[in-house]
Scaffold this motif. Structure first.
Motif, PDB file in Angstrom:
ATOM      1  N   ARG A   1      -5.836   2.184  -7.744  1.00 35.73           N
ATOM      2  CA  ARG A   1      -5.615   3.519  -7.180  1.00 35.73           C
ATOM      3  C   ARG A   1      -6.864   3.931  -6.417  1.00 35.73           C
ATOM      4  N   ILE A   2      -6.681   4.297  -5.153  1.00 38.68           N
ATOM      5  CA  ILE A   2      -7.800   4.624  -4.281  1.00 38.68           C
ATOM      6  C   ILE A   2      -7.690   6.091  -3.885  1.00 38.68           C
ATOM      7  N   VAL A   3      -8.710   6.863  -4.219  1.00 34.84           N
ATOM      8  CA  VAL A   3      -8.757   8.268  -3.811  1.00 34.84           C
ATOM      9  C   VAL A   3      -9.475   8.333  -2.466  1.00 34.84           C
ATOM     10  N   LEU A   4      -8.796   8.850  -1.457  1.00 36.46           N
ATOM     11  CA  LEU A   4      -9.348   8.890  -0.103  1.00 36.46           C
ATOM     12  C   LEU A   4     -10.375  10.008   0.039  1.00 36.46           C
ATOM     13  N   ASP A   5     -11.508   9.675   0.616  1.00 37.06           N
ATOM     14  CA  ASP A   5     -12.572  10.645   0.852  1.00 37.06           C
ATOM     15  C   ASP A   5     -12.317  11.360   2.183  1.00 37.06           C
ATOM     16  N   ILE A   6     -11.132  11.954   2.292  1.00 39.32           N
ATOM     17  CA  ILE A   6     -10.701  12.646   3.511  1.00 39.32           C
ATOM     18  C   ILE A   6     -10.116  13.984   3.109  1.00 39.32           C
TER      19      ILE A   6
ATOM     20  N   LEU B   1       0.863  -1.170   0.000  1.00 38.07           N
ATOM     21  CA  LEU B   1       0.000   0.000   0.000  1.00 38.07           C
ATOM     22  C   LEU B   1       0.904   1.226   0.000  1.00 38.07           C
ATOM     23  N   LEU B   2       0.826   2.011  -1.052  1.00 36.06           N
ATOM     24  CA  LEU B   2       1.680   3.184  -1.204  1.00 36.06           C
ATOM     25  C   LEU B   2       0.829   4.436  -1.038  1.00 36.06           C
ATOM     26  N   LEU B   3       1.145   5.236  -0.033  1.00 40.30           N
ATOM     27  CA  LEU B   3       0.400   6.462   0.218  1.00 40.30           C
ATOM     28  C   LEU B   3       1.066   7.627  -0.494  1.00 40.30           C
TER      29      LEU B   3
ATOM     30  N   ARG C   1      -3.889   9.743  -2.077  1.00 39.86           N
ATOM     31  CA  ARG C   1      -4.266   8.565  -2.853  1.00 39.86           C
ATOM     32  C   ARG C   1      -3.443   7.381  -2.377  1.00 39.86           C
ATOM     33  N   ILE C   2      -4.041   6.207  -2.413  1.00 43.98           N
ATOM     34  CA  ILE C   2      -3.336   4.977  -2.078  1.00 43.98           C
ATOM     35  C   ILE C   2      -3.228   4.124  -3.329  1.00 43.98           C
ATOM     36  N   ILE C   3      -2.021   3.683  -3.630  1.00 45.30           N
ATOM     37  CA  ILE C   3      -1.794   2.763  -4.742  1.00 45.30           C
ATOM     38  C   ILE C   3      -1.625   1.366  -4.164  1.00 45.30           C
ATOM     39  N   LYS C   4      -2.455   0.470  -4.589  1.00 43.82           N
ATOM     40  CA  LYS C   4      -2.360  -0.925  -4.157  1.00 43.82           C
ATOM     41  C   LYS C   4      -1.555  -1.672  -5.200  1.00 43.82           C
ATOM     42  N   TYR C   5      -0.306  -1.956  -4.847  1.00 44.75           N
ATOM     43  CA  TYR C   5       0.668  -2.464  -5.807  1.00 44.75           C
ATOM     44  C   TYR C   5       0.970  -3.930  -5.521  1.00 44.75           C
ATOM     45  N   PRO C   6       0.880  -4.816  -6.530  1.00 41.34           N
ATOM     46  CA  PRO C   6       1.123  -6.246  -6.298  1.00 41.34           C
ATOM     47  C   PRO C   6       2.570  -6.537  -5.932  1.00 41.34           C
ATOM     48  N   ILE C   7       2.763  -7.471  -5.008  1.00 43.95           N
ATOM     49  CA  ILE C   7       4.105  -7.875  -4.597  1.00 43.95           C
ATOM     50  C   ILE C   7       4.820  -8.620  -5.709  1.00 43.95           C
TER      51      ILE C   7
END
Length: 326
Positions: free
Chosen positions: A154-159, A132-134, A139-145
């Motif tokens: 890619r997750i845009v945080l609702d914060i 998980l890359l912040l 935004r958080i990038i969920k990157y495969p190992i």
């Protein structure tokens, strides 16, 4: 004990805030088990030479090549297979195995789908299959190992507040920590520091009202079993564990009479950073690292920086003054 991290120990981004409500809250345990209520000033022994307390040191030579260059390490996390993921302050994200052999650059800087611009923090997913890359843009990038998996989310945080640190939650969610709001006027509003979001970045729960000062330094560290520790955020000096299921109080660091008073920076030091740091009280315990049997942390007091190693089984430990050469 040795560390592969060389982290700048400076105190930056001080924040003071008061809030009355955090809106929707998760229920969590704020009571600390008596066995985890630590009194460093009377349960530890001061030493001058740590060598007498080291049984063995395991060192490995890190492979050097043009792709494996990094410096000024910002964070290290360990994968389930023992690989090290190293993020430095220059935004290099590199993987080494347990023998120090270079594996690969996890990702590159850039604006392509598989790239990032600027990273604030990294964490390992619960199943150990993704990093998980912040990004600093919340935004958080969920990157495969594994290289065999090319799916990148890619997750845009609702914060609305800038997120400094993250930790995984079950059901592919994420804990997100915000030290301070982007606008100082927002301190007058209800402000929480910890958010739990779902896999799409929607906020599910808010916790930890901001009641005292905070810094952006090493707020969340990886612990055993890929759980994560959130270091103390106020003068109560409670360390929280961000587990798969919930938020719970893990330790209380109690300096007793020498503990920094509540809101000292704001009420007594007059928001003067040097007065705060030079105060004789113990403050800002950080750099928490935990194994099954040992807890390490650092704290500033008596105008010195101290390191602590606690035996969790015996509830006793050692303390020494840190030096630049450590």
């Amino acid at each position: 004990m040795s560390s592969i991290m060389n982290i700048r120990k400076s105190y930056i981004y001080i924040a003071i805030c008061i809030c009355v409500s955090c809106g929707k809250k998760d229920t969590f345990n704020t009571e600390v088990d008596p066995s985890c209520h630590l009194y460093p000033l009377k349960e530890t022994m001061t030493i001058s030479n740590i060598e007498n307390y080291i049984d063995s040191i395991n060192l490995f030579q890190i492979e050097q090549n043009n792709d494996a260059i990094f410096s000024n390490v910002k964070k290290v996390i360990v994968g389930k297979n023992g690989d090290f993921y190293i993020l430095d302050f220059n935004n290099n994200l590199i993987t080494f195995n347990q023998e120090g052999k270079f594996c690969r650059k996890v990702a590159e800087r850039g604006q392509a789908n598989n790239e990032y611009i600027n990273l604030e923090d990294i964490a390992l997913s619960i199943d150990g299959k993704h990093l998980l890359l912040l990004e600093s843009s919340n935004r958080i990038i969920k990157y495969p190992i594994t290289c065999s998996d090319s799916t990148i989310d890619r997750i845009v945080l609702d914060i609305i507040y800038p997120i400094d640190a993250i930790a995984p939650d079950k059901n592919n969610g994420t804990y997100c920590f915000a030290t301070y709001p982007s606008n100082v006027d927002e301190y007058k509003e209800a402000y929480c520091q910890l958010y739990k979001v779902d896999r799409k970045g929607k906020v599910l729960e808010r916790n930890l009202p901001c009641v005292d000062f905070g810094t952006t330094i090493m707020n969340i560290t990886q612990s055993r079993d890929n759980s994560y520790l959130l270091r103390p955020q106020n003068s109560e000096h409670i360390v929280y564990r961000l587990s798969q299921d919930s938020l719970m109080a893990a330790y209380k660091i109690d300096f007793e009479e020498e503990n920094i008073p509540h809101r000292y920076y704001y009420n007594t030091a007059g928001q003067d950073m040097m007065k705060y740091i030079s105060s004789p009280y113990f403050k800002v315990p950080l750099y928490f690292y935990e194994t099954d049997y040992v807890l390490y942390f650092s704290a500033h007091g008596r105008n010195k920086q101290y390191s602590y190693i606690y035996s969790l089984n015996k509830k006793e430990g050692i303390i020494w003054i840190e030096h630049d050469t450590d």
